[in-house]
Motif scaffolding. Structure first.
Motif, PDB file in Angstrom:
ATOM      1  N   GLN A   1      12.227   7.236 -24.700  1.00  0.00           N
ATOM      2  CA  GLN A   1      11.122   6.310 -24.959  1.00  0.00           C
ATOM      3  C   GLN A   1      11.033   5.232 -23.888  1.00  0.00           C
ATOM      4  N   GLU A   2       9.801   4.905 -23.470  1.00  0.00           N
ATOM      5  CA  GLU A   2       9.537   3.776 -22.584  1.00  0.00           C
ATOM      6  C   GLU A   2       8.676   2.789 -23.355  1.00  0.00           C
TER       7      GLU A   2
ATOM      8  N   PRO B   1      17.110   5.634 -23.239  1.00  0.00           N
ATOM      9  CA  PRO B   1      17.574   7.015 -23.097  1.00  0.00           C
ATOM     10  C   PRO B   1      18.850   7.262 -23.888  1.00  0.00           C
ATOM     11  N   SER B   2      19.051   8.521 -24.249  1.00  0.00           N
ATOM     12  CA  SER B   2      20.337   8.940 -24.825  1.00  0.00           C
ATOM     13  C   SER B   2      20.655  10.324 -24.268  1.00  0.00           C
ATOM     14  N   TRP B   3      21.922  10.581 -24.130  1.00  0.00           N
ATOM     15  CA  TRP B   3      22.401  11.845 -23.581  1.00  0.00           C
ATOM     16  C   TRP B   3      23.277  12.521 -24.625  1.00  0.00           C
ATOM     17  N   SER B   4      22.965  13.790 -24.916  1.00  0.00           N
ATOM     18  CA  SER B   4      23.704  14.510 -25.950  1.00  0.00           C
ATOM     19  C   SER B   4      23.421  15.999 -25.815  1.00  0.00           C
ATOM     20  N   PRO B   5      24.331  16.859 -26.152  1.00  0.00           N
ATOM     21  CA  PRO B   5      25.752  16.674 -26.399  1.00  0.00           C
ATOM     22  C   PRO B   5      26.499  16.568 -25.070  1.00  0.00           C
ATOM     23  N   LEU B   6      27.491  15.710 -25.028  1.00  0.00           N
ATOM     24  CA  LEU B   6      28.284  15.509 -23.817  1.00  0.00           C
ATOM     25  C   LEU B   6      29.746  15.855 -24.081  1.00  0.00           C
ATOM     26  N   ARG B   7      30.382  16.404 -23.064  1.00  0.00           N
ATOM     27  CA  ARG B   7      31.832  16.586 -23.113  1.00  0.00           C
ATOM     28  C   ARG B   7      32.476  15.232 -22.816  1.00  0.00           C
ATOM     29  N   VAL B   8      33.741  15.080 -23.099  1.00  0.00           N
ATOM     30  CA  VAL B   8      34.420  13.786 -22.949  1.00  0.00           C
ATOM     31  C   VAL B   8      34.345  13.270 -21.512  1.00  0.00           C
ATOM     32  N   GLU B   9      34.480  14.143 -20.522  1.00  0.00           N
ATOM     33  CA  GLU B   9      34.434  13.677 -19.129  1.00  0.00           C
ATOM     34  C   GLU B   9      33.034  13.208 -18.735  1.00  0.00           C
ATOM     35  N   GLN B  10      31.976  13.844 -19.266  1.00  0.00           N
ATOM     36  CA  GLN B  10      30.607  13.386 -19.011  1.00  0.00           C
ATOM     37  C   GLN B  10      30.378  12.018 -19.662  1.00  0.00           C
ATOM     38  N   LYS B  11      30.829  11.882 -20.914  1.00  0.00           N
ATOM     39  CA  LYS B  11      30.689  10.607 -21.631  1.00  0.00           C
ATOM     40  C   LYS B  11      31.409   9.504 -20.887  1.00  0.00           C
TER      41      LYS B  11
ATOM     42  N   VAL C   1      25.770   9.307 -25.715  1.00  0.00           N
ATOM     43  CA  VAL C   1      25.715   7.977 -25.113  1.00  0.00           C
ATOM     44  C   VAL C   1      24.271   7.513 -25.194  1.00  0.00           C
ATOM     45  N   SER C   2      24.068   6.310 -25.716  1.00  0.00           N
ATOM     46  CA  SER C   2      22.741   5.707 -25.821  1.00  0.00           C
ATOM     47  C   SER C   2      22.742   4.397 -25.043  1.00  0.00           C
ATOM     48  N   ALA C   3      21.601   4.067 -24.457  1.00  0.00           N
ATOM     49  CA  ALA C   3      21.523   2.844 -23.657  1.00  0.00           C
ATOM     50  C   ALA C   3      20.134   2.237 -23.763  1.00  0.00           C
TER      51      ALA C   3
END
Length: 114
Positions: A16-17, A49-59, A104-106
């Motif tokens: 969303q913007e 933005p949010s990123w999902s699903p992430l592995r632990v190293e990506q997070k 991760v959400s920001a």
């Protein structure tokens, strides 16, 4: 200046913007109002933005990059809806875990600094 790291996954759908518009308003006694832009950069864009699903190293890579900026230091972000890089500050960051995967959400706020 740094660019948001590529973790191999773009932000999830639902990205969303939302622009924030600052306006100076003078209200007159007869109900009439005059408005004008509040400053040169009165429209400031925000993204969630949010990123999902992430592995632990990506997070870890994404989260640590955003936290290291401390809400103070700007970086470049490439919104998928725009072609240009935008200078932003991370004004909010969080992560959640669901089983083995993370989200991760920001909140990114456009920065007009030099």
């Amino acid at each position: 200046m740094d660019i948001l790291p590529d973790i191999g996954r773009p932000p999830s759908f639902g990205f969303q913007e939302s622009p924030e518009m600052r306006v100076d308003t003078v209200q007159f006694g007869d109900g009439y109002a005059q408005r004008r832009p509040a400053g040169l950069n009165n429209v400031r864009r925000k993204w969630s933005p949010s990123w999902s699903p992430l592995r632990v190293e990506q997070k870890d890579a994404l989260y640590e990059f955003l936290i290291s900026r401390q809400g103070v230091y700007a970086f470049y972000f490439h919104p998928k809806t725009n072609a240009e890089l935008v200078r932003v500050v991370a004004t909010g960051v969080s992560w959640t875990q669901d089983g083995r995967y993370f989200t991760v959400s920001a909140t990114f706020t456009e920065d007009f600094g030099l």
